[in-house]
Design an enzyme around this catalytic site. Structure first.
Site, PDB file in Angstrom:
ATOM      1  N   LYS A 197       1.057  -1.236  -0.014  1.00 32.70           N
ATOM      2  CA  LYS A 197      -0.025  -0.038  -0.059  1.00 32.70           C
ATOM      3  C   LYS A 197       0.964   1.185  -0.055  1.00 32.70           C
ATOM      4  CE  LYS A 197      -1.926  -1.068   4.027  1.00 32.70           C
ATOM      5  NZ  LYS A 197      -1.327  -2.254   4.363  1.00 32.70           N
ATOM      6  N   ARG A 231      -9.625   1.082   8.178  1.00 28.55           N
ATOM      7  CA  ARG A 231      -9.346  -0.322   8.508  1.00 28.55           C
ATOM      8  C   ARG A 231     -10.497  -1.203   9.162  1.00 28.55           C
ATOM      9  NH1 ARG A 231      -3.281   0.238   7.897  1.00 28.55           N
ATOM     10  NH2 ARG A 231      -2.363  -1.242   9.400  1.00 28.55           N
ATOM     11  N   ARG A 241      -0.166  -9.093  13.473  1.00 30.28           N
ATOM     12  CA  ARG A 241      -0.752  -8.168  12.818  1.00 30.28           C
ATOM     13  C   ARG A 241      -1.859  -8.894  11.743  1.00 30.28           C
ATOM     14  NH1 ARG A 241       4.216  -5.248  10.434  1.00 30.28           N
ATOM     15  NH2 ARG A 241       2.979  -4.025   9.300  1.00 30.28           N
ATOM     16  N   ARG A 289      11.809  -5.448   4.379  1.00 30.61           N
ATOM     17  CA  ARG A 289      11.639  -4.224   4.352  1.00 30.61           C
ATOM     18  C   ARG A 289      12.395  -3.216   4.961  1.00 30.61           C
ATOM     19  NH1 ARG A 289       5.731  -1.984   5.336  1.00 30.61           N
ATOM     20  NH2 ARG A 289       5.927  -2.948   7.217  1.00 30.61           N
ATOM     21  N   ARG A 329      11.516  -1.335  10.478  1.00 26.90           N
ATOM     22  CA  ARG A 329      10.285  -1.048  11.626  1.00 26.90           C
ATOM     23  C   ARG A 329      10.309  -2.015  12.797  1.00 26.90           C
ATOM     24  NH1 ARG A 329       5.208   0.417   7.849  1.00 26.90           N
ATOM     25  NH2 ARG A 329       4.157  -1.125   9.473  1.00 26.90           N
TER      26      ARG A 329
HETATM   27  P1  AP5 Z   1       4.878  -1.754   1.881  1.00 27.17           P
HETATM   28  O1  AP5 Z   1       4.407  -0.711   0.690  1.00 27.17           O
HETATM   29  O2  AP5 Z   1       5.650  -0.991   2.971  1.00 27.17           O
HETATM   30  O3  AP5 Z   1       3.692  -2.337   2.380  1.00 27.17           O
HETATM   31  P2  AP5 Z   1       2.308  -1.699   3.133  1.00 27.17           P
HETATM   32  O4  AP5 Z   1       1.156  -2.572   2.667  1.00 27.17           O
HETATM   33  O5  AP5 Z   1       2.307  -0.321   2.981  1.00 27.17           O
HETATM   34  O6  AP5 Z   1       2.600  -2.445   4.431  1.00 27.17           O
HETATM   35  P3  AP5 Z   1       2.726  -1.698   6.005  1.00 27.17           P
HETATM   36  O7  AP5 Z   1       3.349  -2.844   6.841  1.00 27.17           O
HETATM   37  O8  AP5 Z   1       3.117  -0.402   6.019  1.00 27.17           O
HETATM   38  O9  AP5 Z   1       1.227  -2.123   6.138  1.00 27.17           O
HETATM   39  P4  AP5 Z   1       0.286  -1.846   7.635  1.00 27.17           P
HETATM   40  O10 AP5 Z   1      -1.078  -2.013   7.259  1.00 27.17           O
HETATM   41  O11 AP5 Z   1       0.644  -3.085   8.196  1.00 27.17           O
HETATM   42  O12 AP5 Z   1       1.184  -0.782   8.419  1.00 27.17           O
HETATM   43  P5  AP5 Z   1       0.702   0.720   8.369  1.00 27.17           P
HETATM   44  O13 AP5 Z   1       1.982   1.524   8.738  1.00 27.17           O
HETATM   45  O14 AP5 Z   1      -0.373   1.109   7.823  1.00 27.17           O
HETATM   46  O15 AP5 Z   1       5.690  -2.769   1.315  1.00 27.17           O
HETATM   47  C1  AP5 Z   1       6.142  -3.883   2.107  1.00 27.17           C
HETATM   48  C2  AP5 Z   1       7.485  -4.443   1.434  1.00 27.17           C
HETATM   49  O16 AP5 Z   1       7.471  -5.183   0.225  1.00 27.17           O
HETATM   50  C3  AP5 Z   1       8.645  -3.305   1.168  1.00 27.17           C
HETATM   51  O17 AP5 Z   1       9.793  -3.774   1.488  1.00 27.17           O
HETATM   52  C4  AP5 Z   1       8.326  -3.008  -0.458  1.00 27.17           C
HETATM   53  O18 AP5 Z   1       9.516  -2.432  -0.881  1.00 27.17           O
HETATM   54  C5  AP5 Z   1       8.229  -4.447  -0.922  1.00 27.17           C
HETATM   55  N1  AP5 Z   1       6.972  -4.601  -2.094  1.00 27.17           N
HETATM   56  C6  AP5 Z   1       6.058  -3.670  -2.322  1.00 27.17           C
HETATM   57  N2  AP5 Z   1       5.529  -4.138  -3.431  1.00 27.17           N
HETATM   58  C7  AP5 Z   1       6.120  -5.127  -4.022  1.00 27.17           C
HETATM   59  C8  AP5 Z   1       6.093  -5.802  -5.070  1.00 27.17           C
HETATM   60  N3  AP5 Z   1       5.000  -5.726  -5.955  1.00 27.17           N
HETATM   61  N4  AP5 Z   1       7.001  -6.843  -5.384  1.00 27.17           N
HETATM   62  C9  AP5 Z   1       7.905  -7.086  -4.345  1.00 27.17           C
HETATM   63  N5  AP5 Z   1       8.081  -6.223  -3.179  1.00 27.17           N
HETATM   64  C10 AP5 Z   1       7.227  -5.451  -2.820  1.00 27.17           C
HETATM   65  O19 AP5 Z   1       0.075   0.581  10.189  1.00 27.17           O
HETATM   66  C11 AP5 Z   1       0.919   0.098  11.226  1.00 27.17           C
HETATM   67  C12 AP5 Z   1       0.218   0.207  12.554  1.00 27.17           C
HETATM   68  O20 AP5 Z   1      -0.574   1.373  12.924  1.00 27.17           O
HETATM   69  C13 AP5 Z   1      -0.815  -0.935  12.230  1.00 27.17           C
HETATM   70  O21 AP5 Z   1      -0.308  -2.171  12.799  1.00 27.17           O
HETATM   71  C14 AP5 Z   1      -1.782  -0.487  13.516  1.00 27.17           C
HETATM   72  O22 AP5 Z   1      -1.502  -0.777  14.738  1.00 27.17           O
HETATM   73  C15 AP5 Z   1      -2.001   0.878  13.175  1.00 27.17           C
HETATM   74  N6  AP5 Z   1      -2.740   1.494  12.405  1.00 27.17           N
HETATM   75  C16 AP5 Z   1      -2.486   2.193  11.046  1.00 27.17           C
HETATM   76  N7  AP5 Z   1      -3.685   2.545  10.595  1.00 27.17           N
HETATM   77  C17 AP5 Z   1      -4.821   1.976  11.279  1.00 27.17           C
HETATM   78  C18 AP5 Z   1      -5.972   2.010  11.217  1.00 27.17           C
HETATM   79  N8  AP5 Z   1      -6.575   2.772  10.177  1.00 27.17           N
HETATM   80  N9  AP5 Z   1      -6.791   1.892  12.445  1.00 27.17           N
HETATM   81  C19 AP5 Z   1      -6.118   1.269  13.347  1.00 27.17           C
HETATM   82  N10 AP5 Z   1      -4.859   1.105  13.448  1.00 27.17           N
HETATM   83  C20 AP5 Z   1      -3.970   1.553  12.501  1.00 27.17           C
END
Ligand code: AP5
Length: 245
Positions: free
Chosen positions: A9, A84, A168, A123, A157
């Site tokens: 994402k 979410r 998660r 990552r 991270r």
């Molecule tokens: P990346 O683009 O970083 O993936 P992502 O989907 O953004 O993963 P996140 O871990 O950031 O998502 P998340 O939803 O768990 O965390 P968030 O920060 O939102 O890609 C991942 C890796 O893959 C990278 O190394 C990239 O280079 C590689 N990659 C990408 N595309 C690729 C491809 N096509 N092929 C190969 N490699 C590829 O949230 C963190 C925490 O915050 C949550 O756990 C929760 O506690 C809290 N939180 C956030 N939002 C909310 C909400 N709305 N409600 C409640 N709690 C929330």
């Protein structure tokens, strides 16, 4: 932008934001910024994030509502990681309706569990700018441990530790699928196969965005192509593919 942890994402939202000139609003990055600045919001969020759990809806909705009230969000944003839960999706509809807007397209990046784990464990992110994201194999930096864009050190991270990744996936996938269904019911869901190379995923997402039309308040129709694959897949099967229970 919807998807499991590690689905891509953040990577794709940053690319789309650049290509279509809209701000990238990531709920995870907003929480991490608050944690870095040691704010009250950051202290509240950290407890949940460390356990791989979702931050409570009231805290998250208030944070996003504040962000969407900023002038740069007036013409739309790419939301990454929000909503979410169903309650967050309903709150977003209300926030946008007050401004005469609505969700134009919900973009779901669908990736299988084994690939998610490979992505999260490899990552690395920039210590200065959270949306400069790398991967040891799929997108290595030119110089190991250093961000290509600003030369800052790369870090892993805290929540990418194996036990937090497992938590998660277990805790966050069921509510995410409710959100996927919420948008499928409203005719704005677009499912993109996320197991493909990054550029192929970007092209598929850009196609969805290009065919989505901004809708006036209350109109749930869109011309965006929704293949319905996700909505048609039984919940138990979807959870098994992505590693949920
Ligand atoms: P990346 O683009 O970083 O993936 P992502 O989907 O953004 O993963 P996140 O871990 O950031 O998502 P998340 O939803 O768990 O965390 P968030 O920060 O939102 O890609 C991942 C890796 O893959 C990278 O190394 C990239 O280079 C590689 N990659 C990408 N595309 C690729 C491809 N096509 N092929 C190969 N490699 C590829 O949230 C963190 C925490 O915050 C949550 O756990 C929760 O506690 C809290 N939180 C956030 N939002 C909310 C909400 N709305 N409600 C409640 N709690 C929330």
């Amino acid at each position: 932008m919807l998807g499991a942890p590690g689905a891509g994402k953040g990577t794709q939202a940053a690319l789309l934001a650049e290509r279509i000139g809209m701000p990238h609003v990531s709920s995870g990055d907003l929480f991490r910024d608050n944690i870095k600045r040691d704010t009250d919001l950051g202290k509240k969020a950290k407890k949940f994030m460390d356990q791989g759990a979702l931050v409570p809806d009231d805290v998250t909705i208030a944070m996003i509502s504040d962000r969407l009230a900023k002038p740069d969000a007036a013409d739309g944003v790419i939301l990454d990681g929000f909503p979410r839960t169903r309650a967050q999706a309903e709150a977003l509809d209300k926030m946008l309706a007050k401004k005469g807007g609505a969700v134009a397209a919900a973009l779901y990046i669908d990736v299988e569990r084994d690939e998610l784990i490979k992505r999260l464990s490899g990552r690395w992110v920039c210590s200065q700018q959270a949306d400069h994201v790398y991967h040891e194999i799929a997108k290595p930096p030119k110089k190991a441990g250093v961000c290509d864009v600003d030369g800052a050190p790369l870090v892993q991270r805290d929540d990418d530790k194996p036990q937090t990744v497992a938590a998660r996936l277990e805790k966050q996938l069921p509510p995410m699928f409710e959100v996927v269904d919420y948008y499928a019911d409203r005719g704005v869901l677009n499912t993109v196969e996320g197991d493909k190379p990054m550029e192929a995923v970007t092209i598929a997402l850009l196609h969805c965005v290009a065919t989505a039309v901004p809708r006036p308040n209350g109109d749930t129709k869109t011309t965006a192509a929704s293949n319905g694959r996700t909505a048609a897949t039984p919940p138990a099967e979807r959870l098994a593919r992505s590693g949920g229970r």
